[in-house]
Design an enzyme around this catalytic site. Sequence first.
Site, PDB file in Angstrom:
ATOM      1  N   GLU A 203      45.118  47.213  50.007  1.00 39.89           N
ATOM      2  CA  GLU A 203      46.376  47.384  49.274  1.00 39.89           C
ATOM      3  C   GLU A 203      47.276  46.162  49.467  1.00 39.89           C
ATOM      4  O   GLU A 203      47.978  45.736  48.538  1.00 39.89           O
ATOM      5  CB  GLU A 203      47.101  48.652  49.737  1.00 39.89           C
ATOM      6  CG  GLU A 203      46.374  49.955  49.457  1.00 39.89           C
ATOM      7  CD  GLU A 203      46.252  50.285  47.972  1.00 39.89           C
ATOM      8  OE1 GLU A 203      46.761  49.504  47.130  1.00 39.89           O
ATOM      9  OE2 GLU A 203      45.648  51.312  47.651  1.00 39.89           O
TER      10      GLU A 203
ATOM     11  N   GLU B 168      46.640  56.220  43.050  1.00 38.70           N
ATOM     12  CA  GLU B 168      45.345  55.550  42.902  1.00 38.70           C
ATOM     13  C   GLU B 168      44.640  55.911  41.599  1.00 38.70           C
ATOM     14  O   GLU B 168      43.904  55.096  41.048  1.00 38.70           O
ATOM     15  CB  GLU B 168      44.424  55.928  44.078  1.00 38.70           C
ATOM     16  CG  GLU B 168      45.012  55.737  45.466  1.00 38.70           C
ATOM     17  CD  GLU B 168      45.070  54.286  45.903  1.00 38.70           C
ATOM     18  OE1 GLU B 168      45.019  53.404  45.033  1.00 38.70           O
ATOM     19  OE2 GLU B 168      45.172  54.055  47.116  1.00 38.70           O
TER      20      GLU B 168
ATOM     21  N   HIS C 159      46.071  43.612  47.122  1.00 38.96           N
ATOM     22  CA  HIS C 159      46.493  43.915  45.750  1.00 38.96           C
ATOM     23  C   HIS C 159      47.900  43.388  45.516  1.00 38.96           C
ATOM     24  O   HIS C 159      48.185  42.762  44.493  1.00 38.96           O
ATOM     25  CB  HIS C 159      46.480  45.429  45.495  1.00 38.96           C
ATOM     26  CG  HIS C 159      45.133  46.050  45.590  1.00 38.96           C
ATOM     27  ND1 HIS C 159      44.935  47.418  45.531  1.00 38.96           N
ATOM     28  CD2 HIS C 159      43.898  45.510  45.729  1.00 38.96           C
ATOM     29  CE1 HIS C 159      43.654  47.677  45.637  1.00 38.96           C
ATOM     30  NE2 HIS C 159      42.996  46.539  45.764  1.00 38.96           N
TER      31      HIS C 159
ATOM     32  N   TYR D 139      49.342  40.282  42.754  1.00 37.35           N
ATOM     33  CA  TYR D 139      50.377  40.279  41.717  1.00 37.35           C
ATOM     34  C   TYR D 139      51.262  39.046  41.849  1.00 37.35           C
ATOM     35  O   TYR D 139      51.637  38.417  40.851  1.00 37.35           O
ATOM     36  CB  TYR D 139      51.221  41.552  41.802  1.00 37.35           C
ATOM     37  CG  TYR D 139      50.399  42.819  41.734  1.00 37.35           C
ATOM     38  CD1 TYR D 139      49.404  42.972  40.775  1.00 37.35           C
ATOM     39  CD2 TYR D 139      50.597  43.856  42.634  1.00 37.35           C
ATOM     40  CE1 TYR D 139      48.627  44.115  40.722  1.00 37.35           C
ATOM     41  CE2 TYR D 139      49.829  45.013  42.593  1.00 37.35           C
ATOM     42  CZ  TYR D 139      48.843  45.126  41.640  1.00 37.35           C
ATOM     43  OH  TYR D 139      48.076  46.264  41.589  1.00 37.35           O
TER      44      TYR D 139
ATOM     45  N   ASP E 180      51.972  49.443  44.759  1.00 37.06           N
ATOM     46  CA  ASP E 180      50.976  49.015  45.737  1.00 37.06           C
ATOM     47  C   ASP E 180      51.593  48.610  47.065  1.00 37.06           C
ATOM     48  O   ASP E 180      50.970  48.780  48.124  1.00 37.06           O
ATOM     49  CB  ASP E 180      50.143  47.851  45.180  1.00 37.06           C
ATOM     50  CG  ASP E 180      48.751  48.294  44.756  1.00 37.06           C
ATOM     51  OD1 ASP E 180      48.302  49.337  45.256  1.00 37.06           O
ATOM     52  OD2 ASP E 180      48.118  47.602  43.951  1.00 37.06           O
TER      53      ASP E 180
ATOM     54  N   GLU F 282      40.884  50.968  43.767  1.00 36.89           N
ATOM     55  CA  GLU F 282      41.711  52.168  43.717  1.00 36.89           C
ATOM     56  C   GLU F 282      40.868  53.421  43.509  1.00 36.89           C
ATOM     57  O   GLU F 282      41.176  54.485  44.054  1.00 36.89           O
ATOM     58  CB  GLU F 282      42.765  52.060  42.603  1.00 36.89           C
ATOM     59  CG  GLU F 282      43.685  50.858  42.683  1.00 36.89           C
ATOM     60  CD  GLU F 282      44.598  50.843  43.897  1.00 36.89           C
ATOM     61  OE1 GLU F 282      44.313  51.540  44.888  1.00 36.89           O
ATOM     62  OE2 GLU F 282      45.599  50.112  43.864  1.00 36.89           O
TER      63      GLU F 282
ATOM     64  N   HIS G  79      39.523  54.230  46.855  1.00 37.26           N
ATOM     65  CA  HIS G  79      40.600  54.724  47.716  1.00 37.26           C
ATOM     66  C   HIS G  79      40.929  56.175  47.367  1.00 37.26           C
ATOM     67  O   HIS G  79      41.130  57.015  48.253  1.00 37.26           O
ATOM     68  CB  HIS G  79      41.859  53.877  47.557  1.00 37.26           C
ATOM     69  CG  HIS G  79      41.706  52.455  47.990  1.00 37.26           C
ATOM     70  ND1 HIS G  79      42.713  51.523  47.878  1.00 37.26           N
ATOM     71  CD2 HIS G  79      40.658  51.805  48.551  1.00 37.26           C
ATOM     72  CE1 HIS G  79      42.290  50.364  48.340  1.00 37.26           C
ATOM     73  NE2 HIS G  79      41.044  50.509  48.755  1.00 37.26           N
TER      74      HIS G  79
END
Length: 353
Positions: free
Chosen positions: A126, A193, A129, A133, A96, A227, A230
């Site tokens: 992104e 994706e 994202h 994490y 990502d 995703e 996307h």
Amino acid sequence: MVERGYSTLELLKRVKVIEPANPNKSTAIFGGKASGILNWNDLAHPHFYTLRQKIRSLFWTANEVDMTQDVKQFSTMTEREQDAFLKIIGLLATLDGPQTDVAAKLSDYTTDPSVKSLMATIADQESEHNHSYAYVLSSVTTLDKQLASFEMGRTDEVLMRRNERIVEVYNEFAESPTIESALKAMIYTTLLEGLFFYSGFAFFYNLARHQKMVGTSTMISYINRDELQHGKAISDIFRAALAENPEYNTEEFTEWIYDQFRHSVEQETIWSRYVLAGIEGIDLEEMAGYVKYRANKMLRMLGLSEIYPEFTDNPMRWIRAYVDSFDDTKTDFFEQSSRQYVKTSDLNGFDDL
């Protein structure tokens, strides 16, 4: 006829911010002319507006997700589950992180202002994202383990081997931006994706169906939903750009795409067996079939034929409760017109996340 200022064999030029002598409606996605003034009611590809609206409607931030129970549960998972958890977060972060930069680089060279706007929206998501994490890891484990997870993308041999072609294609576009390298970069963006994330997603969904780490699974479902949109947007931009540059719509390029899909399926399968072996609830043969099933769906989205005819149906039926999906309608190869996709089902509340 598409109007360009130079041969498609030449390097693409970074697009100027404003060029008032050019028309507002772009003459091409790459190598065309446009003023830089974006009027959503006057687009070369009007359905790009719908794509942007769908992506924008998914806005969320990581800190909205309650991780309270996950904090308590992480230490109660098996050592194997904890190891897989950290490795998969490392994988997702590795994939990502560059997506933000690739979207920005595509934006630098597109001469269609609506594509620039789409890429800006995708890049922002992104980036979130990638933040998510770090947010998950900071919630459940120590700083040294967080750092080790993010180091995996450049230290774990299996993961590095898995990502070799991604690195090659993305860096080729960054160093030699041509229409061809842009098209190839978009193919790998759709692979990321729609295929590369999915063994990792399956791991977290499997934990959730066993009532483990539900907060993390909720976060993953948000990312998964993004995703999918996307992938839809990038594939539509790819197909429009290819239609404007038919000299690349060749058997050789088609075979290159098929080869990348076969290679990607092989590497995703190797990775899933490496990271998911011994995880309760995951059947590795089913997972291998699921990866092929995902490849078929992505190929259909690009207007291409399936390469795994024995996997037209999802072999991991349970995962449908957690994953949004496109329909199975196939169109002619690289047809330029917009396609309509629908969610698979309303099996439970996860489809409404």
